[in-house]
Design a protein around this motif. Structure first.
Motif, PDB file in Angstrom:
ATOM      1  N   GLY A  86      33.180 -38.352  -7.691  1.00  0.00           N
ATOM      2  CA  GLY A  86      31.960 -38.585  -6.935  1.00  0.00           C
ATOM      3  C   GLY A  86      31.585 -40.046  -6.898  1.00  0.00           C
ATOM      4  N   TYR A  87      30.392 -40.279  -6.405  1.00  0.00           N
ATOM      5  CA  TYR A  87      29.883 -41.643  -6.295  1.00  0.00           C
ATOM      6  C   TYR A  87      28.543 -41.768  -7.002  1.00  0.00           C
ATOM      7  CZ  TYR A  87      33.447 -42.900  -2.868  1.00  0.00           C
ATOM      8  OH  TYR A  87      34.654 -43.169  -2.255  1.00  0.00           O
ATOM      9  N   THR A 103      33.775 -22.925 -15.914  1.00  0.00           N
ATOM     10  CA  THR A 103      33.769 -23.925 -14.839  1.00  0.00           C
ATOM     11  C   THR A 103      32.529 -23.820 -13.958  1.00  0.00           C
ATOM     12  OG1 THR A 103      35.114 -22.430 -13.478  1.00  0.00           O
ATOM     13  CG2 THR A 103      36.282 -24.107 -14.750  1.00  0.00           C
ATOM     14  N   THR A 104      31.970 -22.623 -13.840  1.00  0.00           N
ATOM     15  CA  THR A 104      30.742 -22.461 -13.042  1.00  0.00           C
ATOM     16  C   THR A 104      29.603 -23.262 -13.643  1.00  0.00           C
ATOM     17  OG1 THR A 104      31.418 -20.229 -12.370  1.00  0.00           O
ATOM     18  CG2 THR A 104      29.091 -20.797 -12.108  1.00  0.00           C
ATOM     19  N   VAL A 110      27.449 -30.965 -13.735  1.00  0.00           N
ATOM     20  CA  VAL A 110      27.917 -32.257 -13.239  1.00  0.00           C
ATOM     21  C   VAL A 110      27.231 -32.598 -11.923  1.00  0.00           C
ATOM     22  CG1 VAL A 110      29.919 -33.523 -12.354  1.00  0.00           C
ATOM     23  CG2 VAL A 110      30.130 -32.166 -14.445  1.00  0.00           C
ATOM     24  N   ARG A 111      27.119 -31.630 -11.021  1.00  0.00           N
ATOM     25  CA  ARG A 111      26.436 -31.869  -9.738  1.00  0.00           C
ATOM     26  C   ARG A 111      24.973 -32.247  -9.973  1.00  0.00           C
ATOM     27  NH1 ARG A 111      27.794 -27.606  -7.290  1.00  0.00           N
ATOM     28  NH2 ARG A 111      29.368 -28.480  -5.893  1.00  0.00           N
ATOM     29  N   MET A 112      24.336 -31.578 -10.915  1.00  0.00           N
ATOM     30  CA  MET A 112      22.934 -31.875 -11.227  1.00  0.00           C
ATOM     31  C   MET A 112      22.785 -33.317 -11.709  1.00  0.00           C
ATOM     32  SD  MET A 112      20.560 -30.261 -14.249  1.00  0.00           S
ATOM     33  CE  MET A 112      21.686 -30.976 -15.485  1.00  0.00           C
ATOM     34  N   HIS A 113      23.699 -33.761 -12.592  1.00  0.00           N
ATOM     35  CA  HIS A 113      23.614 -35.135 -13.100  1.00  0.00           C
ATOM     36  C   HIS A 113      23.733 -36.143 -11.957  1.00  0.00           C
ATOM     37  CE1 HIS A 113      23.660 -33.440 -17.020  1.00  0.00           C
ATOM     38  NE2 HIS A 113      24.962 -33.214 -17.098  1.00  0.00           N
ATOM     39  N   MET A 117      20.453 -38.573 -10.508  1.00  0.00           N
ATOM     40  CA  MET A 117      20.537 -40.015 -10.701  1.00  0.00           C
ATOM     41  C   MET A 117      20.895 -40.748  -9.405  1.00  0.00           C
ATOM     42  SD  MET A 117      19.600 -40.002 -13.754  1.00  0.00           S
ATOM     43  CE  MET A 117      19.640 -41.763 -13.969  1.00  0.00           C
ATOM     44  N   GLY A 118      20.749 -40.072  -8.275  1.00  0.00           N
ATOM     45  CA  GLY A 118      20.957 -40.739  -6.993  1.00  0.00           C
ATOM     46  C   GLY A 118      22.393 -40.871  -6.565  1.00  0.00           C
ATOM     47  N   GLY A 119      23.289 -40.099  -7.188  1.00  0.00           N
ATOM     48  CA  GLY A 119      24.698 -40.122  -6.801  1.00  0.00           C
ATOM     49  C   GLY A 119      25.050 -38.886  -5.998  1.00  0.00           C
ATOM     50  N   SER A 120      26.331 -38.669  -5.789  1.00  0.00           N
ATOM     51  CA  SER A 120      26.767 -37.484  -5.050  1.00  0.00           C
ATOM     52  C   SER A 120      28.141 -37.058  -5.544  1.00  0.00           C
ATOM     53  CB  SER A 120      26.815 -37.769  -3.543  1.00  0.00           C
ATOM     54  OG  SER A 120      27.722 -38.816  -3.258  1.00  0.00           O
ATOM     55  N   LEU A 121      28.283 -35.750  -5.772  1.00  0.00           N
ATOM     56  CA  LEU A 121      29.561 -35.191  -6.187  1.00  0.00           C
ATOM     57  C   LEU A 121      30.447 -35.025  -4.963  1.00  0.00           C
ATOM     58  CD1 LEU A 121      31.111 -34.021  -8.631  1.00  0.00           C
ATOM     59  CD2 LEU A 121      30.168 -31.784  -8.040  1.00  0.00           C
TER      60      LEU A 121
END
Length: 236
Positions: A86-87, A103-104, A110-113, A117-121
Motif C-alpha cells: 500500500g501507500y 487472514t480475515t 492492516v486496512r484499518m491502520h 493514518m491517511g494511507g491506502s491499502l
C-alpha cells in the motif's frame, strides 16, 4: 562497492516494548520453520537462522526451546505468511509482511491502520516491484578488509557490503543466493550476529520532517500489530 551505508530504522517512537515484539516475531518464525522442516537445526536452515536472530535480540534460550516444543504440538496455530502492499501519506510505498492464523482479521486490521493514518491499502503487486528482496547478514567486525572480503564473496551472490552505525559489517546477497551466502560466511569462520530476508527500496523518497513523521506514525502503528512481522518502506 565497499562503501559505508546506514541500515535505516526509525527510532522516533518508543511507546511499546520492542523486545517483546521481537520475541513474538521470532516465535512465529520458529513455528513456521519447524512445521516446514522439523525441529533439528542441523537439517533446517530456516530454524538455524531463527536461533541466530534470537541470540541477536537476547531472546532467552528457554523461550526458544519452548517455541520449538509448541511448534511440534498438535494444537499449535498454523501461521500463513501474507504480504500486504500500500501507500502511506505523501505517496510513500509500504510493504507489510505478516504471519497470521486468521487472514480475515489481519487484512481488516492492516486496512484499518492504513485508512486511519491517511494511507491506502493496495492490490498485490502494486508496490512490490519498487523493492529488491535480499538476504542481509550482520557480521561482527573483527578487522576484516572490506575490499578483500567483497572479492571473496562475489561468487556467492554478493550485492552490497558496508558497515552500519555500530561498525558491524552488513552484507547483502541476492535472495536466491541466501543459502549459499550463509554457508560461505560460516565456512570462512565469520561471527554472524543476525541473518534476515529484507526488502530494500530501489529508490527512496525524501520528505519534509512533518510529512515524514506522518509516514512513520503509520509504520509504527503497523509494527505494533500482533500479526505484523516486518514493515518496509521507501522513505529516505
Amino acid at each position: 562497492m565497499g562503501r559505508i551505508f546506514e541500515v535505516r530504522k526509525h527510532t522516533m517512537f518508543a511507546r511499546w516494548d520492542r523486545m517483546a515484539k521481537q520475541f513474538t516475531r521470532i516465535g512465529k518464525e520458529i513455528a513456521i520453520a519447524v512445521k516446514a522442516a522439523g525441529p533439528e537445526p542441523d537439517n533446517n536452515p530456516a530454524l538455524r537462522r531463527c536461533y541466530l536472530n534470537a541470540k541477536a535480540v537476547n531472546m532467552p534460550k528457554d523461550r526458544v526451546e519452548a517455541a520449538i516444543k509448541r511448534a511440534m504440538g498438535k494444537d499449535i496455530s498454523n501461521y500463513e505468511e501474507v504480504i500486504y502492499e500500500g501507500y502511506a501519506p505523501h505517496g510513500i510505498a509500504i510493504l507489510v509482511e505478516t504471519a497470521t492464523d486468521n487472514t480475515t482479521r489481519t487484512v481488516a486490521n492492516v486496512r484499518m491502520h492504513f485508512n486511519k493514518m491517511g494511507g491506502s491499502l493496495g492490490n498485490s503487486g502494486s508496490v512490490a516491484f519498487m523493492f529488491n528482496r535480499v538476504g542481509e547478514f550482520k557480521v561482527k567486525n573483527e578487522g576484516q578488509d572490506l575490499e578483500e572480503l567483497e572479492l571473496e564473496l562475489i561468487d556467492y551472490g554478493l550485492e552490497e557490503i558496508g558497515e552500519d552505525s555500530e561498525g558491524n559489517i552488513i552484507i547483502r546477497a541476492a535472495f536466491s543466493e541466501f543459502g549459499n551466502m550463509s554457508k560461505a560466511l560460516e565456512d570462512k569462520g565469520l561471527t554472524l550476529i543476525s541473518s534476515e530476508l529484507k526488502r530494500i527500496p530501489l529508490n527512496t523518497v525524501e520528505l519534509p520532517e512533518d510529512q515524514a513523521k506522518e509516514v512513520l506514525e503509520l509504520v509504527d502503528r503497523l509494527e505494533q500489530d500482533e500479526d505484523v512481522q516486518q514493515v518496509f518502506y521507501n522513505l529516505k
